[in-house]
Structures are given as C-alpha cells and as structure tokens.
Write an enzyme that holds these catalytic residues in place. Structure first.
Site, short mmCIF file in Angstrom:
data_model
loop_
_atom_site.label_atom_id
_atom_site.label_comp_id
_atom_site.label_asym_id
_atom_site.label_seq_id
_atom_site.Cartn_x
_atom_site.Cartn_y
_atom_site.Cartn_z
N HIS A 96 0.84 -1.20 0.00
CA HIS A 96 0.00 0.00 0.00
C HIS A 96 0.88 1.26 0.00
O HIS A 96 0.62 2.21 -0.73
CB HIS A 96 -0.87 0.06 1.27
CG HIS A 96 -1.97 -0.95 1.35
ND1 HIS A 96 -2.13 -1.77 2.44
CD2 HIS A 96 -2.97 -1.27 0.49
CE1 HIS A 96 -3.20 -2.53 2.27
NE2 HIS A 96 -3.72 -2.27 1.08
N SER A 100 -2.93 -7.73 2.62
CA SER A 100 -3.23 -7.67 4.05
C SER A 100 -3.66 -9.05 4.55
O SER A 100 -3.25 -9.48 5.63
CB SER A 100 -4.34 -6.65 4.32
OG SER A 100 -3.96 -5.38 3.89
N ARG A 149 -1.97 -6.05 -8.57
CA ARG A 149 -0.88 -6.97 -8.30
C ARG A 149 -0.76 -8.04 -9.37
O ARG A 149 0.31 -8.41 -9.79
CB ARG A 149 -1.07 -7.66 -6.95
CG ARG A 149 -0.74 -6.78 -5.79
CD ARG A 149 -1.38 -7.25 -4.54
NE ARG A 149 -2.82 -7.14 -4.64
CZ ARG A 149 -3.63 -7.25 -3.62
NH1 ARG A 149 -3.16 -7.53 -2.44
NH2 ARG A 149 -4.93 -7.09 -3.78
N LYS A 155 -17.63 -6.24 5.40
CA LYS A 155 -16.44 -7.06 5.59
C LYS A 155 -16.24 -7.22 7.08
O LYS A 155 -16.78 -6.47 7.87
CB LYS A 155 -15.21 -6.36 5.00
CG LYS A 155 -15.19 -6.39 3.48
CD LYS A 155 -13.80 -6.11 2.95
CE LYS A 155 -13.78 -6.14 1.44
NZ LYS A 155 -12.45 -5.92 0.88
#
Ligand code: ADP
Length: 171
Positions: A23, A134, A96, A47
């Site tokens: 990040h 994460s 990514r 979430k």
C-alpha cells in the site's frame, strides 16, 4: 523525476486491514504523480476486518507520518461521493496480478457509471510487493511467521499483539 507543477488531489481508497508496504508503495507513487493524496480507509460494514476503522486509520497515519502531502481519513458510503466531497478527481488502485484485474475493472466501471468525473487510475504493484496482501500477512502472522519488512514495524507489533496473544479471536 519532477513533481507535477499543478497539485492535484487523488484518493487511495481501501480497507487497509492493516496497511502494508505494498500500500505504501502505491501511496508514495500516487503523491508523486498527483501532488496530494488522501488515504481513504473504508468503514466497509459488510467485511469483517481484524482491526476497527479507528485502529486502521491510526496505523495508516503512523505509517504515513513522514510522507508530505498525505492525509489519512476514514469514509462511509460510496467512494465516488467521498471523492467528490473532498474534491478528488482520481481514485488510485494498485494492481498486483491478473487475479486483481477482473474485480478492479468491474468496480472501476461501476464507479464510472456513478460518477463520470471521478477517474480510476491503476498502478502496477512493485515486483517486490506483488505477492503481498493484508490477508496473507494476517495469515502468516497468525501461523507464527515473520511479517517484518512486509508491514511497517508498528503494524507488525499490533498484528502479533492481536493474533498471537492468548485467547485471540481470529477473523
Ligand atoms: P480493498 O478491500 O478495497 O481491496 P485493500 O486494502 O485490500 O482494500 O487494498 C487497497 C488497494 O491497495 C487496492 O487497490 C489493492 O489492489 C492495493 N494493494 C493491496 N496490496 C497491494 C500491494 N502489495 N501492491 C500494490 N497494491 C496493493
């Protein structure tokens, strides 16, 4: 590389549960490209984050404290509405792998439909961080692996405290 002469404001939105070196790399490049950045930490009610939004903001603030022109704030609701309220024209997201692509494009197209004046910009992850998420960091820490170097030192300590202390409930 020279900094842009006219400063623009970009949003780096995400869950940041917790903030990682991946990040931070995207945030730093976004400042370089746009001039000013708001790291926008989503409250995301659907979430189940490991850290509360206040904890996620605090960790991100501490990680960004030496970065000029970076603000960390939380937001609720539509990210494009938050961008408009803050006067940001761009949402910067990191990509990514091909696996990120489909979901990111779907979200970018929905956001475009909701707000044509807010543009999504993708930055390709630094090769050193392309494997980093994460969730993976949480998983490795939970299993007793070393996370130093993947997250800022303060975040590594918070992760160990949350995940390895006796009676910790894993999310
Ligand atoms: P979200 O739940 O919105 O995906 P995340 O905190 O997981 O929030 O990610 C926020 C943004 O940071 C996303 O655009 C994500 O692709 C990007 N990102 C996450 N990890 C990395 C990394 N290692 N390198 C580059 N970008 C990353």
């Amino acid at each position: 590389m020279e900094a842009p002469t006219e400063q623009q404001l970009a949003l780096c939105p995400g869950s940041f549960d917790p903030i990682t070196e991946g990040h931070l790399d995207v945030i730093q490049r976004a400042v370089h490209l746009f001039g000013r950045v708001i790291v926008a930490v989503a409250c995301n009610a659907d979430k189940q984050p490991l850290f509360t939004v206040e904890e996620r903001v605090a960790m991100a603030r501490s990680a960004c404290q030496d970065l000029p022109n970076v603000e960390v704030a939380s937001f609720e609701g539509l990210v494009v509405e938050y961008a408009r309220r803050r006067g940001a024209k761009a949402l910067v997201r990191g990509l990514r792998a091909v696996s990120d692509f489909e979901q990111e494009v779907q979200m970018a197209l929905m956001n475009r439909r909701l707000a044509e004046d807010v543009h999504t910009v993708f930055l390709i992850a630094h090769p050193d961080h392309a494997f980093l998420s994460s969730s993976l960091v949480k998983e490795v820490c939970r299993l007793g692996g070393e996370v130093a170097g993947l997250v800022p030192a303060g975040v590594a300590a918070r992760l160990r405290e949350r995940l390895l202390s006796s009676g910790a409930t894993a999310h």
